[in-house]
Each structure stands twice: as C-alpha cells, then as structure tokens.
Design an enzyme around this catalytic site. Structure first.
Site, PDB file in Angstrom:
ATOM      1  N   ASN A  99       0.841  -1.206   0.000  1.00  0.00           N
ATOM      2  CA  ASN A  99       0.000   0.000   0.000  1.00  0.00           C
ATOM      3  C   ASN A  99       0.874   1.254   0.000  1.00  0.00           C
ATOM      4  O   ASN A  99       1.861   1.319   0.750  1.00  0.00           O
ATOM      5  CB  ASN A  99      -0.866  -0.032   1.279  1.00  0.00           C
ATOM      6  CG  ASN A  99      -1.945   1.026   1.312  1.00  0.00           C
ATOM      7  OD1 ASN A  99      -2.747   1.134   0.381  1.00  0.00           O
ATOM      8  ND2 ASN A  99      -1.979   1.801   2.388  1.00  0.00           N
ATOM      9  N   HIS A 135      -4.997   9.967  -1.902  1.00  0.00           N
ATOM     10  CA  HIS A 135      -5.262  11.218  -1.171  1.00  0.00           C
ATOM     11  C   HIS A 135      -5.069  12.360  -2.162  1.00  0.00           C
ATOM     12  O   HIS A 135      -3.932  12.683  -2.522  1.00  0.00           O
ATOM     13  CB  HIS A 135      -4.288  11.378  -0.002  1.00  0.00           C
ATOM     14  CG  HIS A 135      -4.453  10.331   1.063  1.00  0.00           C
ATOM     15  ND1 HIS A 135      -5.575  10.266   1.861  1.00  0.00           N
ATOM     16  CD2 HIS A 135      -3.647   9.312   1.460  1.00  0.00           C
ATOM     17  CE1 HIS A 135      -5.442   9.260   2.722  1.00  0.00           C
ATOM     18  NE2 HIS A 135      -4.292   8.656   2.490  1.00  0.00           N
ATOM     19  N   ASP A 146      -9.590  10.201  -0.402  1.00  0.00           N
ATOM     20  CA  ASP A 146     -10.213  11.454   0.007  1.00  0.00           C
ATOM     21  C   ASP A 146      -9.791  12.516  -0.999  1.00  0.00           C
ATOM     22  O   ASP A 146      -8.726  12.435  -1.597  1.00  0.00           O
ATOM     23  CB  ASP A 146      -9.912  11.854   1.464  1.00  0.00           C
ATOM     24  CG  ASP A 146      -8.443  11.814   1.846  1.00  0.00           C
ATOM     25  OD1 ASP A 146      -7.580  11.908   0.952  1.00  0.00           O
ATOM     26  OD2 ASP A 146      -8.165  11.718   3.058  1.00  0.00           O
TER      27      ASP A 146
HETATM   28  O1  G2I Z   1      -1.897  10.311   6.929  1.00  0.00           O
HETATM   29  C1  G2I Z   1      -3.007   9.760   6.276  1.00  0.00           C
HETATM   30  C2  G2I Z   1      -2.836   8.272   6.042  1.00  0.00           C
HETATM   31  C3  G2I Z   1      -1.703   8.021   5.063  1.00  0.00           C
HETATM   32  N1  G2I Z   1      -1.559   6.604   4.797  1.00  0.00           N
HETATM   33  C4  G2I Z   1      -1.429   5.744   5.939  1.00  0.00           C
HETATM   34  C5  G2I Z   1      -2.523   6.001   6.970  1.00  0.00           C
HETATM   35  O2  G2I Z   1      -2.304   5.232   8.126  1.00  0.00           O
HETATM   36  C6  G2I Z   1      -2.573   7.458   7.324  1.00  0.00           C
HETATM   37  O3  G2I Z   1      -3.610   7.633   8.289  1.00  0.00           O
HETATM   38  C7  G2I Z   1      -3.366   8.593   9.268  1.00  0.00           C
HETATM   39  C8  G2I Z   1      -4.560   8.655  10.195  1.00  0.00           C
HETATM   40  O4  G2I Z   1      -5.667   9.096   9.454  1.00  0.00           O
HETATM   41  C9  G2I Z   1      -4.289   9.648  11.322  1.00  0.00           C
HETATM   42  O5  G2I Z   1      -5.342   9.575  12.292  1.00  0.00           O
HETATM   43  O6  G2I Z   1      -2.232   8.225   9.971  1.00  0.00           O
HETATM   44  C10 G2I Z   1      -1.872   9.207  10.940  1.00  0.00           C
HETATM   45  C11 G2I Z   1      -0.551   8.782  11.544  1.00  0.00           C
HETATM   46  O7  G2I Z   1      -0.596   7.462  11.989  1.00  0.00           O
HETATM   47  C12 G2I Z   1      -2.968   9.317  12.001  1.00  0.00           C
HETATM   48  O8  G2I Z   1      -2.659  10.359  12.876  1.00  0.00           O
HETATM   49  C13 G2I Z   1      -2.523   9.976  14.202  1.00  0.00           C
HETATM   50  C14 G2I Z   1      -1.799  11.093  14.933  1.00  0.00           C
HETATM   51  O9  G2I Z   1      -0.508  11.234  14.338  1.00  0.00           O
HETATM   52  C15 G2I Z   1      -1.668  10.751  16.360  1.00  0.00           C
HETATM   53  O10 G2I Z   1      -1.079  11.807  17.043  1.00  0.00           O
HETATM   54  C16 G2I Z   1      -3.024  10.438  16.973  1.00  0.00           C
HETATM   55  O11 G2I Z   1      -2.880   9.995  18.299  1.00  0.00           O
HETATM   56  O12 G2I Z   1      -3.801   9.785  14.794  1.00  0.00           O
HETATM   57  C17 G2I Z   1      -3.716   9.350  16.118  1.00  0.00           C
HETATM   58  C18 G2I Z   1      -5.118   9.021  16.631  1.00  0.00           C
HETATM   59  O13 G2I Z   1      -5.976  10.119  16.469  1.00  0.00           O
END
Ligand code: G2I
Length: 453
Positions: A199, A235, A266
C-alpha cells in the site's frame, strides 16, 4: 411426447430467464446505499473507522447503512498493537473487527510493517534485533486476526517520493532490502486466507515512485513472493490531483495478475468539482475488473485527518454531500427508487386523490435501543410525480430528534416535519425515496403523515 415435453421445458426456462433479467434490469430497483450499489458491481465500498467514534450514533449509523468494508484507521498500527515489546494490545482493533464481522462487513487490516507510527522501543532498534521484532510483530498480529481479514496492508509506504524510484530510507529498510518480502512471507504463513497488499501514496498515476513499486511487484510475482494486491491510497488535493492516467495505472498493476484496491480515498474540495472528481475515481475502479473496491479515509469531513479540506462524502452533520450522490450514481445506485412495484414494502398512498393531484405516503422503520433509535422513512409518491414532500412524525414525550439525513427537520420534539433536500424532492409517479433521522428517548410509531408538493 418426449420431444414436446423437452420443448416445453426449454420454453419454460426461457420464460423464467426473461423474468429474472427483467427484475435485475438497471434502474428497476436501484441500490440506495454505497455498499449496496458497489455490491451490484461485485465490489465493496469501505471506510476508515476510529474505534473511539463508534459510540457516536450518527457515525455508527452511517457506517452501518453505507459501508461494506472497514479499515481501522490507527488501531492496528505497530504503536497501538505492541506498545511494549512482546506485549500485544488488541482491544480497540478487536472492537472494530468484531463489530464489522457481526455486521457482515469486510475488514482491511492496516498496517503490519510501516516506518511510521512505530512504538518507541522499535524506533530504537536496528539490525537483526529490529528484523526479528518486525517478523514477530507481523506474525503475532496476523495470527491474532487469522480468518477475519479480507486484505492486509502488509507493508505500507516503503518507497521514497520524487524521481529516484528508491526505497524510502527507514530503520526497516536499513535491516536489508529483503525486509518487504520477509514481511509478506511471514504474513502468508500466519494467515493464508487473507489477501496480502502493498500500500502506498503518490503511486496513483504512472511516475517514478509507482514505476518502482511496479518493478518490485513484478519481481515478487516472478519469484513467487506471496503478494495478492496493491493498494492505492488516493489522497487527492490541488497539489496532488487525481492523475489523468489513474485507470491506466490501476490496470497495469492488475495486468501483473494481482488485485488492486483504492484504499484511502479522500479528495479535498467542495460542490460539483469535488463530486466530479469522486465520480471519476469511482469510474476508474469500475473500469478495472480486478479493482476489488474503494475505501474512503473517514466518514464525515470532521472525521478526516485533513478535516479543513472537507475531503469526504458526508458533511460534519452526517448529511450526504454532492460527492456522495456522485459516487452513488456512478456505482449505478440512486437516492430514489424509480420503480416501487419491485419493492417489497411500498405502501399505497394514504389518501386516494383524483389523477393529476400530487399525493404521497410515508412509512417509518425503527431500529430502537434503550435510550435511542434510528428511523428510516420511505416516502412513496402517488400516481403523479412529486416536486417535493414533507413527512411529519409525532414523537412520544421524552423523545427528541438529534440528527437527520437526506431531509431537513423542522423542530426536534413533539411533531417534527421533515422536508426533502434539493436532490430528493423530485420523486417520479409511484417512485420512492428514503430519509432518516436519529433520536434520543422512546421511538415514534411507524406511521407518518406525508404532504406532497
Ligand atoms: O496520513 C493519512 C494516512 C496516510 N496513509 C497511511 C494512513 O495510516 C494514514 O492515516 C493517518 C490517520 O488518518 C491519522 O489519524 O495516519 C496518521 C498517523 O498514523 C494518524 O494520525 C494519528 C496522529 O498522528 C496521532 O497523534 C493520533 O494519536 O492519529 C492518532 C489518533 O488520532
């Protein structure tokens, strides 16, 4: 005698076949949700889900109504599932997975091996210690979910951006170039039934990065490294628009003999422009036979990792946006059902009126629990097409409407009037449309008063 019997049999089965085709004719009873419409195209329609939002009834109501696949947004990541080396915590991810399975939704696992969101202890490892920890992590997590996962993102985002086509530098990459195939082999051994995906983002069109992934996947196929699918995160925004060769790029990967999936869709924007881009992305998947399905990266705009770009299909109140209707229509679904004669529960109009006078009927289906309910209301036009409608529902004392979709509510207690929104006001003669609302307190009865315009 034998011959005439045989002819009769052929004619009979011919008639049955013709009947079956008529029932399935496009538009005869078109699907009214993303999941149902995608299913008619042999695909799933999924969303990223955050465990802590499942107690929000607006969120879970849309999730269960519209989506046939879920991806835990963060709950399966390395930092979430193995915060201390060798100690695994699956509580949040289990909540999502078990709920999805109970609801008949597929699960995309995300993600077993990734340079990001590693727990501190893994960030501090290197060499053989990190390689062993990675293999153990992949094995333990994939084993825990064995048999429950449709597709796993085994390795996520392992290539660098830009024109080099190189692997991304990371602690995992520094354990040796074979770390990716080692992760795939460990995942296959742990869960032989799950599809195993690579991915990534910025690989949606043909470019140096996607060419490098293509070369890796070709090599894996040639050498028998177990890989079944490639995920395209998708994205999109002004800086990273939907590429014009999106479909062609999905197709060239599919031609390697794998499935392709749109995994984190998105699209920043609003209105018609956003809707058109969503429709184009959906068309691309439908045009590629081995594109299994589409996952959007969240439900409401406010659920998005980049909420300010309003990139999703539902607004912050949970109302479907133009982008929603565009995706639904592209999948062959509709927000209205043009032929209620095909429908099992189409009520006859409550008041009989002379021809040419608009009339409608409304019936309410209730899903109630202690302290709340979701109501789905079907509005059926009489013999004359509607230009608009209002359905009035009387709530028992102590009840209040907290959220409405596909209609605008006037008031929230006692008698609440729900009026069509722009796109579902017109209902063809004898056609139907649905809206819904959510409430606290005891549920209303299943009758509603419909006023036609
Ligand atoms: O960044 C968008 C996506 C890109 N591809 C891989 C996906 O796994 C990624 O998803 C995002 C999530 O949507 C976010 O929600 O990945 C981020 C990083 O893992 C996520 O952000 C994290 C924050 O960095 C943390 O601080 C927070 O605790 O979300 C966590 C839960 O809200």
């Amino acid at each position: 005698m034998r011959r005439s019997l045989a002819i009769l049999t052929v004619l009979t089965s011919g008639a049955l076949t013709a009947g079956a085709v008529a029932v399935l004719a496009p538009g005869a009873n078109a699907a009214t949700t993303l999941g149902a419409a995608a299913a008619e195209k042999g695909r799933y329609f999924g969303t990223a889900v955050a465990a802590y939002k499942l107690s929000d009834p607006v969120y879970s109501g849309i999730l269960d109504r519209e989506f046939t696949s879920v991806t835990p947004e963060n709950e399966m990541k390395w930092d979430a599932t193995e915060p201390t080396q060798g100690t695994f915590t699956f509580t949040s991810a289990d909540t999502i997975v078990n709920r999805a399975i109970a609801n008949g939704q597929k699960v995309r696992g995300h993600a077993l091996a990734w340079h990001s969101q590693q727990p501190g202890w893994a960030q501090n490892l290197s060499g053989t210690a990190l390689r062993n920890a990675m293999v153990n992590h992949v094995t333990r997590v994939a084993t825990h979910y064995r048999g429950k996962i449709d597709s796993w993102d085994v390795v996520n985002e392992a290539f660098a951006d830009g024109s080099t086509g190189a692997r991304r530098d990371s602690n995992l990459q520094r354990t040796g170039n074979d770390w990716i195939e080692v992760a795939f082999r460990a995942a296959r051994a742990a869960d032989p039934a799950a599809k195993l995906c690579y991915n990534d983002y910025n690989t949606d069109g043909q470019n140096a990065k996607s060419n490098a992934v293509y070369a890796m996947v070709s090599d894996f196929k040639a050498r028998g490294v177990p890989i079944d699918c490639v995920g395209f995160q998708s994205h999109f925004n002004a800086q990273s628009p939907l590429p014009s060769d999106y479909q062609a790029n999905l197709q060239r990967f599919a031609d390697l003999g794998l499935d392709v999936q749109i995994t984190e869709l998105d699209i920043e924007g609003s209105g018609t422009t956003q809707a058109n881009t969503y429709a184009a992305a959906t068309r691309a998947c439908l045009a590629v036979t081995r594109c299994n399905g589409i996952t959007v990266w969240g439900i409401r705009d406010t659920d998005s990792w980049r909420a300010s770009g309003t990139p999703l299909l539902f607004d912050g109140n949970g109302n479907p946006k133009a982008a929603y209707t565009a995706v639904l229509n592209t999948l062959g679904g509709t927000t209205t059902s043009p032929s209620p004669s095909q429908s099992s529960a189409s009520p006859s109009p409550s008041v009989s009126q002379p021809p040419g006078t608009r009339s409608c009927a409304a019936t309410v289906a209730i899903n109630a629990w202690t302290g709340g309910f979701v109501a789905t209301v079907k509005v059926t036009a009489g013999a004359t097409a509607l230009t608009g409608w209002t359905a009035a529902v009387t709530l028992p004392s102590g009840s209040a409407v907290t959220n409405t979709w596909n209609a605008t509510a006037s008031g929230s207690t006692a008698t609440v009037s729900f009026t069509n929104v722009g796109y579902n006001g017109p209902v063809p003669a004898a056609g139907t449309t649905e809206f819904g609302f959510q409430g606290t307190g005891p549920a209303p009865s299943t009758t509603a008063t419909c006023t036609a315009r």
